[in-house]
Design a protein around this motif. Sequence first.
Motif, PDB file in Angstrom:
ATOM      1  N   ASN A   1       0.949  -1.314   0.068  1.00  0.00           N
ATOM      2  CA  ASN A   1       0.130  -0.010   0.085  1.00  0.00           C
ATOM      3  C   ASN A   1       0.929   1.228  -0.041  1.00  0.00           C
ATOM      4  N   ASN A   2       1.887   1.294   0.887  1.00  0.00           N
ATOM      5  CA  ASN A   2       2.349   2.735   1.154  1.00  0.00           C
ATOM      6  C   ASN A   2       4.012   2.381   1.442  1.00  0.00           C
ATOM      7  N   TYR A   3       4.786   3.443   1.316  1.00  0.00           N
ATOM      8  CA  TYR A   3       6.026   3.860   1.661  1.00  0.00           C
ATOM      9  C   TYR A   3       6.013   4.642   2.969  1.00  0.00           C
ATOM     10  N   VAL A   4       6.661   4.121   3.837  1.00  0.00           N
ATOM     11  CA  VAL A   4       6.408   5.042   5.128  1.00  0.00           C
ATOM     12  C   VAL A   4       7.794   5.044   5.962  1.00  0.00           C
TER      13      VAL A   4
ATOM     14  N   PRO B   1      -2.084   1.562 -14.448  1.00  0.00           N
ATOM     15  CA  PRO B   1      -2.466   0.477 -15.041  1.00  0.00           C
ATOM     16  C   PRO B   1      -3.972   0.127 -14.665  1.00  0.00           C
ATOM     17  N   PRO B   2      -4.785  -0.356 -15.542  1.00  0.00           N
ATOM     18  CA  PRO B   2      -6.297  -0.484 -15.072  1.00  0.00           C
ATOM     19  C   PRO B   2      -6.234  -1.989 -14.291  1.00  0.00           C
ATOM     20  N   GLY B   3      -7.278  -2.106 -13.281  1.00  0.00           N
ATOM     21  CA  GLY B   3      -7.441  -3.306 -12.660  1.00  0.00           C
ATOM     22  C   GLY B   3      -7.053  -3.112 -11.280  1.00  0.00           C
ATOM     23  N   LEU B   4      -7.057  -4.371 -10.364  1.00  0.00           N
ATOM     24  CA  LEU B   4      -6.726  -4.143  -8.897  1.00  0.00           C
ATOM     25  C   LEU B   4      -5.512  -5.275  -8.551  1.00  0.00           C
ATOM     26  N   ASP B   5      -4.753  -4.869  -7.420  1.00  0.00           N
ATOM     27  CA  ASP B   5      -3.873  -5.609  -7.153  1.00  0.00           C
ATOM     28  C   ASP B   5      -4.323  -6.925  -6.347  1.00  0.00           C
ATOM     29  N   ALA B   6      -3.450  -7.652  -5.735  1.00  0.00           N
ATOM     30  CA  ALA B   6      -3.722  -8.806  -4.947  1.00  0.00           C
ATOM     31  C   ALA B   6      -4.459  -8.587  -4.002  1.00  0.00           C
TER      32      ALA B   6
ATOM     33  N   ALA C   1      16.314 -11.649 -10.830  1.00  0.00           N
ATOM     34  CA  ALA C   1      17.202 -13.006 -10.572  1.00  0.00           C
ATOM     35  C   ALA C   1      16.598 -13.752 -11.619  1.00  0.00           C
ATOM     36  N   GLY C   2      15.941 -13.508 -12.831  1.00  0.00           N
ATOM     37  CA  GLY C   2      15.773 -14.523 -13.687  1.00  0.00           C
ATOM     38  C   GLY C   2      14.346 -15.044 -13.613  1.00  0.00           C
ATOM     39  N   ALA C   3      13.968 -14.967 -12.664  1.00  0.00           N
ATOM     40  CA  ALA C   3      12.751 -16.159 -12.394  1.00  0.00           C
ATOM     41  C   ALA C   3      11.455 -15.507 -13.069  1.00  0.00           C
ATOM     42  N   ALA C   4      10.700 -16.232 -13.652  1.00  0.00           N
ATOM     43  CA  ALA C   4       9.485 -15.558 -14.348  1.00  0.00           C
ATOM     44  C   ALA C   4       8.399 -14.716 -13.296  1.00  0.00           C
ATOM     45  N   ALA C   5       8.195 -13.657 -14.230  1.00  0.00           N
ATOM     46  CA  ALA C   5       7.416 -12.419 -13.373  1.00  0.00           C
ATOM     47  C   ALA C   5       6.721 -11.817 -14.659  1.00  0.00           C
ATOM     48  N   HIS C   6       5.391 -11.150 -14.151  1.00  0.00           N
ATOM     49  CA  HIS C   6       4.610 -10.521 -15.134  1.00  0.00           C
ATOM     50  C   HIS C   6       4.464  -8.956 -14.810  1.00  0.00           C
ATOM     51  N   GLY C   7       5.139  -8.533 -15.534  1.00  0.00           N
ATOM     52  CA  GLY C   7       5.227  -6.789 -15.270  1.00  0.00           C
ATOM     53  C   GLY C   7       3.696  -6.343 -15.461  1.00  0.00           C
ATOM     54  N   VAL C   8       3.000  -5.685 -14.343  1.00  0.00           N
ATOM     55  CA  VAL C   8       1.686  -5.521 -14.600  1.00  0.00           C
ATOM     56  C   VAL C   8       1.635  -4.280 -15.601  1.00  0.00           C
TER      57      VAL C   8
END
Length: 409
Positions: free
Chosen positions: A40-43, A184-189, A227-234
């Motif tokens: 949510n935030n940086y604090v 980006p449209p949509g919602l996070d986890a 690190a080269g692991a699969a990841a989907h940039g939103v």
Amino acid sequence: MNAPLPAEVLKQHLIDPEICIRCNTCEETCPIDAITHDANNYVVDPDICNGCMACVPPCPTGAIDNWRLVARAEAHSVHDQLGWEELPKEQAPPIAAGSESPAAAGEPPPAPAAPAAPGAAVPPWSAAHPYVNLYTHKTPMTATVVGNYRVTGADTDSDIHHIVLDFGELPFPVLEGQSIGILPPGLDAQGRPHHARQYSLASPRDGERAGYNNLSLTVKRVTEDHAGAAAHGVCSNYLCDLVKNDKVQVIGPFGHTFLMPNHSRANLIMICTGTGSAPMRAMTERCRRRIDAGENGKLMLFFGARTERELPYFGPLMKLPPDFIDINLALSREAGQPKRYVQDLIRDRAAKVLELLADRNTCIYVCGLKGMEVGVLDALRDVTVQSGQDWSILHDALRREGRLHFETY
Ligand code: A2P
């Protein structure tokens, strides 16, 4: 001068969640790990922060520069701040027990000096005035996609796109070196709207097309993490998949230091890797459009990529006249060629780099992978020391005069 605060009173450092674009710059900059974040935030942790201010100049939005006088015992906790949607209102300053005389109540110890950041916290003296935060999370503006095409070889793993956004009738004044945020449209986890992602402009102040109210971005489709692991940039996947006439929510502009000098005959040393080429393209294009005015100083570019086909804008770049820009390509995975990084080429071109460094009209810009920050600083130090000069004196001057700028990720 302000009177010292009583010991019971804290000038608490807070980050404005409505303006923060979650770029991680503050957390990376804090020398004592007082800044943390969740989804949510940086604090700022009030038990750790010593008010050293190291994080304040690098913040592109100014969200970091918020302070509240609170009773030390009632400081806003990290837990509370992580849940905020907005900053608490300013309260009347707390009255501390026995604080009729601030001096008698005792003064908190002065914050230790922050370690020097590698780059300048101020823009070059002649930079034009930047506008920031004209459009925020609460008041984003809608841009229209007018172009989206790939600028790396189709047969490579580096899927980098050149995306052009048009702002229609709405004002969106920008300078080379600034960035914008994309929502980006949509919602996070957690079911909340995604936070903005920040992208540097690849076009100059007068538009991707001169005189048009548009700008361009250089976006790499993220399919794996560092690190080269699969990841989907939103956001990167969202942007790379956009088609003409799609609408995009934009906030910004951001950035008030990574700006080009605005006086004639200023020289630019530009050092980048991959999509870090965006601000270099913007600055180069600004200069290219005024070649006939005869105002340009010298331009020197160090550009790192795996291969020529993975180097964004390779074709147009190589068409630029050599007497306009001195181009040095560092290719790390080109078949049959030794692995080269930008810092290797800075050492190879020491004589020209030194000539430019000796001129106070020279500004240096570094943008791209975090790892190259140290490599580039080492290379600049080496060429300087080999010429018999004191790097620490020159480095201090470059920072003080707003002539050395980093934007790494
Ligand atoms: P490498 O082949 O070792 O990954 P990317 O394509 O991942 O965005 O990287 C752009 C270029 O930057 C690549 O040539 C990459 O080389 C290079 N690079 C990686 N790490 C560094 C570093 N620490 N300093 C300079 N260049 C680097």
